[in-house]
Write a protein that holds these residues in place. Sequence first.
Motif, mmCIF file in Angstrom:
data_model
loop_
_atom_site.group_PDB
_atom_site.id
_atom_site.type_symbol
_atom_site.label_atom_id
_atom_site.label_comp_id
_atom_site.label_asym_id
_atom_site.label_seq_id
_atom_site.Cartn_x
_atom_site.Cartn_y
_atom_site.Cartn_z
ATOM 1 N N ALA A 21 12.410 74.013 25.128
ATOM 2 C CA ALA A 21 13.333 74.951 24.490
ATOM 3 C C ALA A 21 14.280 75.555 25.519
ATOM 4 O O ALA A 21 15.400 75.951 25.187
ATOM 5 N N GLU A 22 13.849 75.623 26.770
ATOM 6 C CA GLU A 22 14.669 76.148 27.873
ATOM 7 C C GLU A 22 15.315 75.026 28.679
ATOM 8 O O GLU A 22 15.757 75.247 29.810
ATOM 9 N N LYS A 23 15.358 73.814 28.118
ATOM 10 C CA LYS A 23 15.925 72.623 28.766
ATOM 11 C C LYS A 23 15.210 72.270 30.062
ATOM 12 O O LYS A 23 15.831 71.931 31.069
ATOM 13 N N LYS A 24 13.876 72.367 30.057
ATOM 14 C CA LYS A 24 13.062 71.962 31.198
ATOM 15 C C LYS A 24 12.212 70.778 30.758
ATOM 16 O O LYS A 24 11.478 70.856 29.769
ATOM 17 N N TYR A 25 12.306 69.679 31.484
ATOM 18 C CA TYR A 25 11.588 68.454 31.168
ATOM 19 C C TYR A 25 10.690 68.083 32.338
ATOM 20 O O TYR A 25 11.077 68.220 33.498
ATOM 21 N N THR A 26 9.497 67.599 32.038
ATOM 22 C CA THR A 26 8.493 67.312 33.061
ATOM 23 C C THR A 26 8.225 65.814 33.126
ATOM 24 O O THR A 26 8.048 65.169 32.096
ATOM 25 N N PHE A 27 8.194 65.282 34.354
ATOM 26 C CA PHE A 27 7.958 63.853 34.578
ATOM 27 C C PHE A 27 6.950 63.665 35.697
ATOM 28 O O PHE A 27 6.881 64.465 36.630
ATOM 29 N N GLU A 43 19.718 61.899 36.195
ATOM 30 C CA GLU A 43 21.118 61.877 35.757
ATOM 31 C C GLU A 43 21.560 60.465 35.406
ATOM 32 O O GLU A 43 22.287 60.256 34.439
ATOM 33 N N GLU A 44 21.120 59.476 36.171
ATOM 34 C CA GLU A 44 21.522 58.091 35.922
ATOM 35 C C GLU A 44 20.840 57.508 34.683
ATOM 36 O O GLU A 44 21.482 56.873 33.850
ATOM 37 N N ILE A 45 19.545 57.750 34.526
ATOM 38 C CA ILE A 45 18.793 57.151 33.422
ATOM 39 C C ILE A 45 19.165 57.787 32.082
ATOM 40 O O ILE A 45 19.417 57.089 31.102
ATOM 41 N N ALA A 78 7.391 66.489 38.553
ATOM 42 C CA ALA A 78 8.694 67.130 38.737
ATOM 43 C C ALA A 78 9.106 67.806 37.436
ATOM 44 O O ALA A 78 9.050 67.192 36.372
ATOM 45 N N VAL A 79 9.514 69.080 37.535
ATOM 46 C CA VAL A 79 10.060 69.817 36.395
ATOM 47 C C VAL A 79 11.562 69.883 36.613
ATOM 48 O O VAL A 79 12.039 70.477 37.576
ATOM 49 N N VAL A 80 12.317 69.250 35.702
ATOM 50 C CA VAL A 80 13.765 69.121 35.831
ATOM 51 C C VAL A 80 14.418 70.090 34.850
ATOM 52 O O VAL A 80 14.153 70.033 33.653
ATOM 53 N N LYS A 87 23.713 67.870 27.513
ATOM 54 C CA LYS A 87 23.020 67.493 26.278
ATOM 55 C C LYS A 87 21.532 67.361 26.565
ATOM 56 O O LYS A 87 21.113 67.237 27.713
ATOM 57 N N SER A 88 20.717 67.381 25.502
ATOM 58 C CA SER A 88 19.277 67.237 25.699
ATOM 59 C C SER A 88 18.925 65.755 25.856
ATOM 60 O O SER A 88 19.717 64.878 25.541
ATOM 61 N N ILE A 89 17.716 65.487 26.306
ATOM 62 C CA ILE A 89 17.252 64.114 26.505
ATOM 63 C C ILE A 89 16.717 63.601 25.168
ATOM 64 O O ILE A 89 15.808 64.199 24.586
#
Length: 96
Positions: A21-27, A43-45, A78-80, A87-89
Amino acid sequence: MTSYDIIRKPVITEKSMNAMAEKKYTFIVQINANKVQIKKAVEEIFGVKVEKVQTLRTMGKTKRMGVHVGKRADFKKAVVTLTEDSKSIEFFEGMQ
């Protein structure tokens, strides 16, 4: 090492879903990748703008099954955080 080698898999947990919801994505990422490489790979993917990358290294636990001793693999998470105008993923869209 390509961008697809750096980003190994997404983390799908309740905590990571709430952070979207805060635009944080975890990988889960390659253990020897640095923050600059992770930012460029995301950014590339996914075609988004990354504001910040936070990393966390986790050492694997030692597990036992009777007399046999083993060890889980070490990994890096990693938390991005994306920028406000990004835009969202789309990969995570249907999971909430």
